[in-house]
Design a protein around this motif. Sequence first.
Motif, PDB file in Angstrom:
ATOM      1  N   PRO A 174      15.102 -17.891   1.987  1.00 20.58           N
ATOM      2  CA  PRO A 174      15.804 -16.790   2.649  1.00 20.58           C
ATOM      3  C   PRO A 174      17.054 -16.339   1.878  1.00 20.58           C
ATOM      4  O   PRO A 174      17.372 -15.152   1.867  1.00 20.58           O
ATOM      5  CB  PRO A 174      16.200 -17.361   4.014  1.00 20.58           C
ATOM      6  N   LEU A 175      17.732 -17.292   1.233  1.00 21.81           N
ATOM      7  CA  LEU A 175      18.926 -16.933   0.461  1.00 21.81           C
ATOM      8  C   LEU A 175      18.569 -16.005  -0.701  1.00 21.81           C
ATOM      9  O   LEU A 175      19.232 -14.995  -0.930  1.00 21.81           O
ATOM     10  CB  LEU A 175      19.624 -18.190  -0.061  1.00 21.81           C
ATOM     11  N   GLN A 176      17.498 -16.340  -1.404  1.00 16.16           N
ATOM     12  CA  GLN A 176      17.063 -15.505  -2.527  1.00 16.16           C
ATOM     13  C   GLN A 176      16.677 -14.104  -2.034  1.00 16.16           C
ATOM     14  O   GLN A 176      17.006 -13.108  -2.665  1.00 16.16           O
ATOM     15  CB  GLN A 176      15.878 -16.171  -3.230  1.00 16.16           C
ATOM     16  N   LEU A 177      16.002 -14.046  -0.914  1.00 20.04           N
ATOM     17  CA  LEU A 177      15.637 -12.748  -0.327  1.00 20.04           C
ATOM     18  C   LEU A 177      16.884 -11.977   0.109  1.00 20.04           C
ATOM     19  O   LEU A 177      16.945 -10.758  -0.050  1.00 20.04           O
ATOM     20  CB  LEU A 177      14.680 -12.942   0.845  1.00 20.04           C
ATOM     21  N   LEU A 178      17.876 -12.696   0.629  1.00 17.32           N
ATOM     22  CA  LEU A 178      19.138 -12.060   0.990  1.00 17.32           C
ATOM     23  C   LEU A 178      19.815 -11.453  -0.238  1.00 17.32           C
ATOM     24  O   LEU A 178      20.290 -10.318  -0.184  1.00 17.32           O
ATOM     25  CB  LEU A 178      20.089 -13.055   1.667  1.00 17.32           C
TER      26      LEU A 178
END
Length: 152
Positions: A134-138
């Motif tokens: 999710p962090l990478q997508l954020l």
Amino acid sequence: MKPLIVLITIFTLILAVTRIVYGQWDIYRSGRVAMAVMLIFTAIGHFKFTEGMILMLPDFVPAKREMVLATGIIELIAAVGLFIPSLRILTAWLLILFFVLIFPANIHAALHNVNLEKASYDGDGINYLWFRVPLQLLFIAWVYFFVIRTGR
């Protein structure tokens, strides 16, 4: 976790500063500054924790040390590029590509329990991916929203 804290903290701080200085909230400038500071923060990690970041790379990757240092330099260049109007959109698209290309190293690190700060194999392991994906997508969405979508 640390890059997320840097991103959100700087965003909030710059947002407040733009409100005080310009009399209005400037979320786009705040978003760009926050991403740039986060990139500088993570780039420093490439130079400070080089040995640990080398462990994040699969065996088939050649010149691991050079790759880690080069990606740190790329992050510094991207941080600057976000402030050059004529390069901002190109920088943003290249940054999104960069985030996609480095993701396999994060998967490899999780599968091998890499602790990049200690340069050891006693890290969080697969649980790290529940946060990192999710962090990478954020990060990708952040760059898209604050730079590409607005054209600023």
